[in-house]
Structure formats: C-alpha cells, structure tokens
Design an enzyme around this catalytic site. Structure first.
Site, mmCIF file in Angstrom:
data_model
loop_
_atom_site.group_PDB
_atom_site.id
_atom_site.type_symbol
_atom_site.label_atom_id
_atom_site.label_comp_id
_atom_site.label_asym_id
_atom_site.label_seq_id
_atom_site.Cartn_x
_atom_site.Cartn_y
_atom_site.Cartn_z
ATOM 1 N N HIS A 138 1.123 -3.149 2.680
ATOM 2 C CA HIS A 138 0.582 -4.272 1.919
ATOM 3 C C HIS A 138 1.365 -4.478 0.621
ATOM 4 O O HIS A 138 2.058 -3.587 0.130
ATOM 5 C CB HIS A 138 -0.893 -4.039 1.596
ATOM 6 C CG HIS A 138 -1.119 -2.805 0.758
ATOM 7 N ND1 HIS A 138 -0.918 -2.785 -0.608
ATOM 8 C CD2 HIS A 138 -1.512 -1.561 1.098
ATOM 9 C CE1 HIS A 138 -1.181 -1.592 -1.078
ATOM 10 N NE2 HIS A 138 -1.544 -0.813 -0.066
ATOM 11 N N GLU A 154 -6.503 3.292 4.530
ATOM 12 C CA GLU A 154 -5.872 4.334 3.728
ATOM 13 C C GLU A 154 -6.779 5.560 3.696
ATOM 14 O O GLU A 154 -7.993 5.473 3.924
ATOM 15 C CB GLU A 154 -5.610 3.807 2.305
ATOM 16 C CG GLU A 154 -4.948 4.805 1.364
ATOM 17 C CD GLU A 154 -3.598 5.313 1.860
ATOM 18 O OE1 GLU A 154 -3.608 6.177 2.765
ATOM 19 O OE2 GLU A 154 -2.557 4.879 1.336
#
Length: 378
Positions: A182, A258
């Site tokens: 990202h 994550e």
C-alpha cells in the site's frame, strides 16, 4: 489460535491390495508429536489409504483442539492438489473421502503442503506398521511411549523439488502474484509500527499519489486479471485506485492483513526498545515470540498468510493476480517462495507502493521474479 501440523500417509501392497494408513499430529510451535493414528483398512488402493490417513490425522487434531488451525503435509501430490482445489476430483472413490476430510475443520482453517517422502517418515512408518499388523491378522496398536520427536522451527512452506532454471512445459501456465504494498500513511515516514491492532490509518496525500502511479504502471503492464487485497483501509484505498484503472473488482482476504503489533502499535523501533527491551529482543530472536500486549508472532502470521495464498491460488489457477497487502505479509510470501528462514524477513527492504512478483507452478515450486520495484515512483 493453536496450530497443529498433521503428517499423513497411506499405502497398498498391490495397489489395490492390503492397505493401511498412518498419521501424526505435531504441535505447530515445537514440532513435538502429540498424537498418532494408524489402521489396517483391508483391500484398497494407495489413494484411498492416503485419504483415510488424512481424515484420521485431521480427526486426531480436532480431538485435541477443535478451534485449532492445521497445516497438513503429505507426500501425495494428488491429495494435496485435490484438497487445495487446484486439481479436480474425478474418481468416484475419492470424492466422498475428500468431502469427509473437508468437514472435519471449517473452511479456511486447513492448509495443504506437499513434502518429499523422506520428510514424511513418521506417517509412512505408521502406515507400514498398520499393514504389517493386518498381515498378521490383527489391528495396529500404539507402541509404548518413547522420547518425543522435536523439529526445530517447522516450516509452513513446501519442500517441493527444485525448479532448476525453468519449469517444465507440461506444468501449464503458472499463477503469478503481483505483490503491491500500500501507499504511505502519516505513520510510514516516521517508521512507526502500524499493524492490524492499531488505528487503521488512511493513505496520506503522498500515499494517494503513489497509488495512482502504481495504477499507471500496472495498467501499462496489461496482464493483471484479478485483484485481491487486505481489508485494512490503506490497502483498500490502494487496491481500489488500481482496480478502477484496470476495470476490475477487488476481492478482500482477511489473511492478508498486517501482523498485529500489540502494545507496539504507533511506536517507533527506538521507543519500543526503550520501553520493552526484553520483549523486543525475544521478538527479534524467534519467529514464535509475540509483541508486548498479545500481538501476533511471525509463526502465526506465516500460517494465515500461507492459508490466504493457497485460497488465492485455488481461485485463480494460471492467472495473474494483483495482491495488495502490507510489509510483513508480502515479505512472508517472498520468504516462503524462496524457502528462506524466518529471520530473512529482517533482511528485505520493502518500500511503500513497491511491486514484487512471484510465480507458482503446479508441482509446488515457486519463483521470485521481482522484488521492491519502485521505478514507477521516480
């Protein structure tokens, strides 16, 4: 979530002929064998015996903890590929056995990995013991307890044969993961821990610019056929920017989140070192150690990323898939593809909005094609 490793095997002396299976359940963290199962099943084929061994191993794991996650490792390429969803199950004898195996644990809690025969010795030994017992007119019985077997840091990844310089042509088109980290958030430039247990920040202005540049580069590449992403805000924003440019929908996968950094969320490495020095040292020294406050270990992360990987491979065989995720999951996918040790995660640089690429072949091999490409951001 507790994690088990199930190793299973089956054999038939004659194929079909007198058959039996064996299975062991290991603790996923220590590698210690905590359960064994074996049985003589009469006249059957190798494949039936292998499936019976799989079912017995899964049931033994469920009896210990029905809420556990399971890594199944077998030297049967057929069973591994069929249960992973990459090969169709055409034989009528296999279909009900596969269905029975899938019912033991909920979908998504079991991952399958091929291993060479020499790494499946315990299950193979039990299968032969069961067939020997059948030949003698009796059923297998467990031996007297002995010293435990321990495997240091048992890897999730496959120990498939090495691919060499190129994959054989008869393996078909590989599945390609284009791995996109990202774009930046306000925490990224300060190198603060930002995992799935924190504030879930959005992309910064620079992060949105990076997502646009990645979209341009991937549109020019022209090969992406599907988009899968972590459901966190920064990955959603990045994935949706790229998908809009490509004219594709985004599918979200929880396993690509994550890692949860616990009490370290929002802190810099220096701040963690000052406040929690012993926990940090333990975390850097072992993939099984967790951050302060009950975060995730890299062992736990590796398992869920491996499960997510296998789900995407099963859904998009032979396709090029854009996978939008975070530093730790992407590094883990690269590590698993290379068969590298856990501490290799600390030896990779992965910039915001960088691109990596990994190809997966039908025989279980993987090939790293690109790492940390940021040319589109210059």
């Amino acid at each position: 979530m507790r994690r088990f490793v199930v190793e299973a095997d089956g054999g038939s002396r004659g194929n079909p002929g007198p058959a039996g299976y064996g299975a062991v359940v290991r603790d996923g963290d220590t590698g210690q064998i905590i359960a064994e199962a074996a049985e003589f099943i009469g006249h059957a084929t190798n494949n039936v015996a292998e499936y019976k061994g799989l079912i017995a191993g899964l049931r033994a794991a469920r009896a210990i903890d029905p809420d556990a996650a399971v890594d199944v490792r077998m030297d049967s390429k057929l069973v591994v590929e069929q249960m992973s969803g990459r090969w169709k199950i055409k034989h009528p004898d296999m279909q009900p056995l596969a269905a029975e195996a899938r019912e033991v644990f909920p979908r998504g809690r079991v991952a399958y990995t091929w291993i060479p025969r020499e790494r499946n010795k315990d299950a193979d030994r039990l299968a032969n013991e069961a067939m020997d017992a059948g030949k003698a007119g009796r059923q297998w019985e467990p031996r007297a307890p002995k010293a435990v077997t321990v495997v240091e840091e048992p890897p999730l990844e496959s120990a498939a044969p090495k691919a060499g310089w190129a994959a054989p042509a008869d393996l078909g088109t590989p599945t390609t993961f284009v791995l996109l980290r990202h774009g930046e958030t306000h925490l990224t430039p300060e190198k603060r821990f930002s995992g799935s247990g924190g504030t879930d920040p959005e992309l910064s202005e620079k992060g949105r610019w990076q997502a646009e540049r990645a979209a341009e580069a991937l549109a020019a590449r022209g090969s992406v056929q599907a988009v899968v992403a972590s459901p966190m805000l920064r990955t959603r924003q990045t994935a949706e920017t790229v998908a809009a440019r490509l004219g594709l929908e985004v599918r979200y996968e929880e396993g690509l989140r994550e890692v949860d950094f616990g009490a370290w969320e929002g802190l810099t490495f220096g701040e963690v070192q000052e406040r929690h020095p012993e926990d940090l040292a333990a975390w850097l020294g072992s993939a099984r150690a967790r951050p302060t406050g009950g975060g995730e270990s890299f062992t736990t992360l590796t398992h869920r990323v491996g499960v997510a990987r296998d789900k995407v491979l099963a859904r998009y065989p032979g396709k090029t898939v854009l996978v939008v995720s975070h530093v730790s999951p992407i590094k883990t996918l690269v590590r698993l593809a290379l068969g590298a040790p856990p501490d290799s995660l600390y030896r990779m640089e992965l910039s915001a909005a960088s691109i990596c690429a990994v190809q997966y072949y039908a025989d279980g091999n993987a090939s790293l094609r690109l790492l940390n490409d940021t040319g589109h951001l210059r």
